[in-house]
Motif scaffolding. Structure first.
Motif, PDB file in Angstrom:
ATOM      1  N   GLN A 115       1.076  -1.190  -0.025  1.00 14.69           N
ATOM      2  CA  GLN A 115       0.064   0.086   0.391  1.00 14.69           C
ATOM      3  C   GLN A 115       0.867   1.341   0.044  1.00 14.69           C
ATOM      4  N   ARG A 116       2.095   0.985   1.378  1.00 18.88           N
ATOM      5  CA  ARG A 116       3.136   1.935   1.025  1.00 18.88           C
ATOM      6  C   ARG A 116       3.677   2.618  -0.518  1.00 18.88           C
ATOM      7  N   ILE A 117       3.757   1.376  -1.205  1.00 20.31           N
ATOM      8  CA  ILE A 117       4.689   1.690  -2.220  1.00 20.31           C
ATOM      9  C   ILE A 117       3.624   2.180  -3.779  1.00 20.31           C
ATOM     10  N   PHE A 118       1.944   1.946  -3.493  1.00 20.06           N
ATOM     11  CA  PHE A 118       1.390   2.132  -4.196  1.00 20.06           C
ATOM     12  C   PHE A 118       1.357   3.998  -3.689  1.00 20.06           C
ATOM     13  N   ILE A 119       0.802   4.221  -3.204  1.00 16.19           N
ATOM     14  CA  ILE A 119       1.358   5.802  -3.124  1.00 16.19           C
ATOM     15  C   ILE A 119       1.931   6.185  -2.943  1.00 16.19           C
ATOM     16  N   TYR A 120       3.157   6.098  -2.835  1.00 22.93           N
ATOM     17  CA  TYR A 120       4.386   6.437  -3.894  1.00 22.93           C
ATOM     18  C   TYR A 120       4.627   6.944  -4.976  1.00 22.93           C
ATOM     19  N   GLU A 121       4.217   5.321  -5.799  1.00 23.43           N
ATOM     20  CA  GLU A 121       4.087   5.611  -7.272  1.00 23.43           C
ATOM     21  C   GLU A 121       2.946   6.679  -7.963  1.00 23.43           C
ATOM     22  N   LYS A 122       1.736   6.489  -6.932  1.00 21.06           N
ATOM     23  CA  LYS A 122       0.804   7.398  -7.457  1.00 21.06           C
ATOM     24  C   LYS A 122       1.794   8.822  -7.752  1.00 21.06           C
ATOM     25  N   LYS A 123       2.378   9.340  -6.169  1.00 18.33           N
ATOM     26  CA  LYS A 123       3.174  10.685  -5.989  1.00 18.33           C
ATOM     27  C   LYS A 123       3.839  11.201  -6.885  1.00 18.33           C
ATOM     28  N   CYS A 124       4.398  10.385  -7.050  1.00 24.97           N
ATOM     29  CA  CYS A 124       6.255  10.198  -8.775  1.00 24.97           C
ATOM     30  C   CYS A 124       5.138  10.138  -9.291  1.00 24.97           C
ATOM     31  N   GLY A 125       4.343   9.479 -10.408  1.00 29.72           N
ATOM     32  CA  GLY A 125       3.265   9.863 -11.607  1.00 29.72           C
ATOM     33  C   GLY A 125       3.219  11.201 -11.733  1.00 29.72           C
ATOM     34  N   ASP A 126       2.125  11.522 -10.331  1.00 30.82           N
ATOM     35  CA  ASP A 126       1.901  12.944 -10.637  1.00 30.82           C
ATOM     36  C   ASP A 126       2.481  14.003 -11.157  1.00 30.82           C
ATOM     37  N   ALA A 127       3.766  13.639 -10.236  1.00 27.70           N
ATOM     38  CA  ALA A 127       4.627  14.321 -10.181  1.00 27.70           C
ATOM     39  C   ALA A 127       5.687  14.741 -11.975  1.00 27.70           C
ATOM     40  N   ILE A 128       5.719  13.511 -12.442  1.00 23.43           N
ATOM     41  CA  ILE A 128       5.942  13.463 -13.855  1.00 23.43           C
ATOM     42  C   ILE A 128       4.931  13.861 -15.446  1.00 23.43           C
ATOM     43  N   LEU A 129       3.649  14.051 -14.403  1.00 24.87           N
ATOM     44  CA  LEU A 129       2.874  14.391 -15.345  1.00 24.87           C
ATOM     45  C   LEU A 129       2.708  16.138 -15.229  1.00 24.87           C
ATOM     46  N   LEU A 130       2.821  16.571 -14.342  1.00 26.03           N
ATOM     47  CA  LEU A 130       2.777  18.379 -13.976  1.00 26.03           C
ATOM     48  C   LEU A 130       4.498  18.451 -14.587  1.00 26.03           C
ATOM     49  N   GLY A 131       5.324  17.800 -15.026  1.00 23.26           N
ATOM     50  CA  GLY A 131       6.396  18.088 -15.007  1.00 23.26           C
ATOM     51  C   GLY A 131       6.185  17.768 -16.544  1.00 23.26           C
ATOM     52  N   LEU A 132       6.320  17.046 -17.104  1.00 28.77           N
ATOM     53  CA  LEU A 132       5.372  17.153 -18.567  1.00 28.77           C
ATOM     54  C   LEU A 132       4.811  18.283 -19.271  1.00 28.77           C
ATOM     55  N   LYS A 133       3.539  18.158 -18.558  1.00 31.30           N
ATOM     56  CA  LYS A 133       2.769  19.560 -18.285  1.00 31.30           C
ATOM     57  C   LYS A 133       3.790  20.606 -19.465  1.00 31.30           C
ATOM     58  N   GLU A 134       4.135  20.722 -18.085  1.00 32.15           N
ATOM     59  CA  GLU A 134       5.622  22.380 -18.363  1.00 32.15           C
ATOM     60  C   GLU A 134       6.012  22.151 -19.409  1.00 32.15           C
ATOM     61  N   ILE A 135       7.328  20.820 -19.705  1.00 27.33           N
ATOM     62  CA  ILE A 135       8.323  20.891 -20.751  1.00 27.33           C
ATOM     63  C   ILE A 135       6.869  21.138 -22.235  1.00 27.33           C
ATOM     64  N   LYS A 136       5.800  20.588 -22.264  1.00 26.61           N
ATOM     65  CA  LYS A 136       4.648  21.051 -23.266  1.00 26.61           C
ATOM     66  C   LYS A 136       5.023  22.489 -23.077  1.00 26.61           C
ATOM     67  N   ALA A 137       4.203  23.020 -22.235  1.00 26.31           N
ATOM     68  CA  ALA A 137       3.644  24.199 -22.374  1.00 26.31           C
ATOM     69  C   ALA A 137       5.018  25.493 -22.341  1.00 26.31           C
ATOM     70  N   ARG A 138       6.093  24.791 -21.952  1.00 28.54           N
ATOM     71  CA  ARG A 138       7.510  25.899 -22.452  1.00 28.54           C
ATOM     72  C   ARG A 138       7.598  25.023 -24.232  1.00 28.54           C
ATOM     73  N   ARG A 139       7.557  24.161 -24.446  1.00 27.38           N
ATOM     74  CA  ARG A 139       8.065  24.166 -25.871  1.00 27.38           C
ATOM     75  C   ARG A 139       9.405  23.072 -25.886  1.00 27.38           C
ATOM     76  N   LEU A 140       9.906  22.876 -24.525  1.00 29.20           N
ATOM     77  CA  LEU A 140      11.328  22.390 -24.302  1.00 29.20           C
ATOM     78  C   LEU A 140      11.969  21.487 -25.340  1.00 29.20           C
ATOM     79  N   PHE A 141      10.657  20.797 -25.651  1.00 34.47           N
ATOM     80  CA  PHE A 141      11.118  19.421 -26.213  1.00 34.47           C
ATOM     81  C   PHE A 141      11.278  20.057 -27.716  1.00 34.47           C
ATOM     82  N   LEU A 142      11.512  21.368 -28.615  1.00 35.55           N
ATOM     83  CA  LEU A 142      11.736  21.990 -29.662  1.00 35.55           C
ATOM     84  C   LEU A 142      13.135  22.552 -29.536  1.00 35.55           C
ATOM     85  N   SER A 143      13.377  23.139 -28.306  1.00 36.87           N
ATOM     86  CA  SER A 143      14.740  23.789 -27.684  1.00 36.87           C
ATOM     87  C   SER A 143      15.868  22.415 -27.876  1.00 36.87           C
ATOM     88  N   ALA A 144      15.392  21.343 -27.244  1.00 37.58           N
ATOM     89  CA  ALA A 144      16.327  20.146 -26.952  1.00 37.58           C
ATOM     90  C   ALA A 144      17.010  19.327 -28.482  1.00 37.58           C
TER      91      ALA A 144
END
Length: 85
Positions: free
Chosen positions: A13-42
């Protein structure tokens, strides 16, 4: 060490809670990369390409990440996955 049944259930249960937090943080980071279009500059033509080539995700994992990102950003509409995002 052998875990009791209850210890094993609680640990997982603790591992699943941790995994969900990590997944949420990854999605937020991906949304920011998309919003800033950082993939283009990379040097990538899309976020999907960046996920596969820079972050070394399999194409299916990158597709799922893009789909999850799209799904969470469209609260009340039916979204179709778009790997080009």
């Amino acid at each position: 060490k052998c875990l009791t049944d209850l210890e094993l259930l609680n640990k997982l249960q603790r591992i699943f809670i941790y995994e969900k937090k990590c997944g949420d943080a990854i999605l937020l980071g991906l949304k920011e990369i998309k919003a800033r279009r950082l993939f283009l500059s990379a040097g990538y033509s899309s976020l999907f390409e960046m996920l596969v080539k820079y972050y070394k995700l399999s194409e299916s994992m990158a597709y799922r990440s893009a789909w999850r990102m799209t799904r969470r950003s469209t609260a009340n509409s039916v979204a179709t996955p778009n790997p080009a995002i």
